[in-house]
Write an enzyme that holds these catalytic residues in place. Structure first.
Site, PDB file in Angstrom:
ATOM      1  N   LYS A  73       0.827  -1.201   0.000  1.00  0.00           N
ATOM      2  CA  LYS A  73       0.000   0.000   0.000  1.00  0.00           C
ATOM      3  C   LYS A  73       0.864   1.255   0.000  1.00  0.00           C
ATOM      4  CE  LYS A  73      -4.056  -2.010  -0.036  1.00  0.00           C
ATOM      5  NZ  LYS A  73      -4.938  -2.097   1.127  1.00  0.00           N
ATOM      6  N   ARG A 129      -3.231 -10.821   3.909  1.00  0.00           N
ATOM      7  CA  ARG A 129      -3.452 -10.851   2.463  1.00  0.00           C
ATOM      8  C   ARG A 129      -2.254 -10.182   1.805  1.00  0.00           C
ATOM      9  NH1 ARG A 129      -5.713  -7.433  -1.448  1.00  0.00           N
ATOM     10  NH2 ARG A 129      -6.946  -8.479  -3.070  1.00  0.00           N
TER      11      ARG A 129
END
Length: 340
Positions: A284, A319
């Site tokens: 991210k 994840r």
């Protein structure tokens, strides 16, 4: 209209530890690998307070220690990301062709992925909604191909749409992962009920195209908690058992760097919901910002660091894009903590 909050409500966050020297009065978190003797009591508009586990209500106590039957076992699970899109923020185009996605998914399974998450719609900031027929065309051949290739673990369909989920489940998927928390398509929960499959409920905006524009919260940690709690209640009312629900606080979705860090610092709060917690922070933007790495593909080290920090707070599922490296890091972390 301003939203009203219950200013008197107390939220209980387990302060998780892994040390080999565990006191006799320690409680095991979710029957997993972490333990705790204290909790942090949180209230809106008030300073946090650390208190003993003996001082928390029985309902909070039971939610924190109850086994998570959906994700049992002594170690965290790894969910491998297989994006079948040409425009995902990190690996757009890598698995856009079905044969490449199948090969990539099988490689992840061999590297240690317990779950494969197949997505056909990018949810990066600014991404546009994909037509359901196109999303089906991207994901269904991959799911069917993974099953044909011998992958027998859980396959998650990462979608907000009932028609896509229905087709994916028919092809062999057995988990629905919705980044909108089942708020985008009112029919999606019914698909889960009809097919008797578990679901992952994420805190995320309905429209990724605008989620990055000035996101604001009263208290991001407690706001996200309240949202997930409300979504669990709503899904239970529609026929999905709490034992079949996973929650994801939605790191990077409609949140600033400061919001993301506030959630990560107290991630163990979400165990108070009594369901497994998934952390999806891989590659991210905030990792690149803090780590001073521009390209998402170069954020592996930072992604692993965040995953391990989440696991230290008891997160049951991470994840990730980099499965082999994450699996190795988890194995060494667990061995080092256990002392063998």
């Amino acid at each position: 209209m301003l939203k009203r909050f219950d200013m008197s409500r107390i939220y209980y966050r387990a302060i998780v530890q892994w040390d080999v020297a565990r006191p006799a009065n320690a409680l095991m978190l979710a029957d997993g690998w972490g333990w705790f003797t204290s909790v942090e009591a949180l209230r809106r508009g008030a300073a946090p307070e650390v208190i003993s586990t003996s001082d928390i209500p029985m309902q909070a106590h039971e939610a924190l220690i109850a086994p998570r039957t959906l994700m049992p076992g002594p170690r965290p699970q790894i969910m491998g990301i297989v994006n079948t899109t040409p425009d995902s923020f990190s690996d757009g185009g890598l698995h856009a062709v079905a044969v490449d996605a199948i090969a990539g998914g099988m490689a992840m399974a061999q590297a240690g992925a317990d779950i494969l998450d197949i997505g056909g719609e990018s949810t990066r900031p600014g991404a546009q909604t994909v037509d359901p027929a196109e999303e089906v065309a991207r994901t269904v051949p991959v799911i069917a191909g993974l099953r044909a290739a011998g992958f027998d673990g859980p396959i998650s369909i990462d979608t907000r749409k009932a028609d896509v989920a229905r087709a994916a489940l028919a092809a062999g998927a057995n988990l629905i992962n919705d980044v909108s928390g089942f708020t985008f398509d009112p029919a999606l929960a019914s698909v889960a009920v009809e097919n008797k499959v578990p679901v992952c409920v994420m805190h995320g905006p309905v429209d990724p195209a605008t989620m990055h524009i000035d996101p604001r919260y009263d208290d991001v940690l407690l706001d996200v908690y309240d949202f997930l709690e409300a979504r669990i209640d709503a899904l239970e009312a529609q026929g999905i058992a709490r034992e079949s629900i996973i929650v994801d606080p939605g790191i990077g979705f409609g949140k600033t760097l400061e919001h993301n860090l506030a959630l990560l610092a107290r991630l163990s709060l979400f165990h108070s919901l009594g369901v497994p917690v998934l952390l999806g922070a891989s590659r991210k933007r905030f990792i690149g910002t803090i780590g001073k790495v521009e390209a998402p593909r170069d954020r592996m080290a930072g992604s692993i660091a965040v995953a391990l920090a989440g696991i230290a707070q008891g997160v049951q599922i991470v994840r990730v894009h980099d499965v082999a490296e994450t699996a190795q890091a988890i194995a060494l972390m667990r061995a080092s903590v256990a002392g063998n």
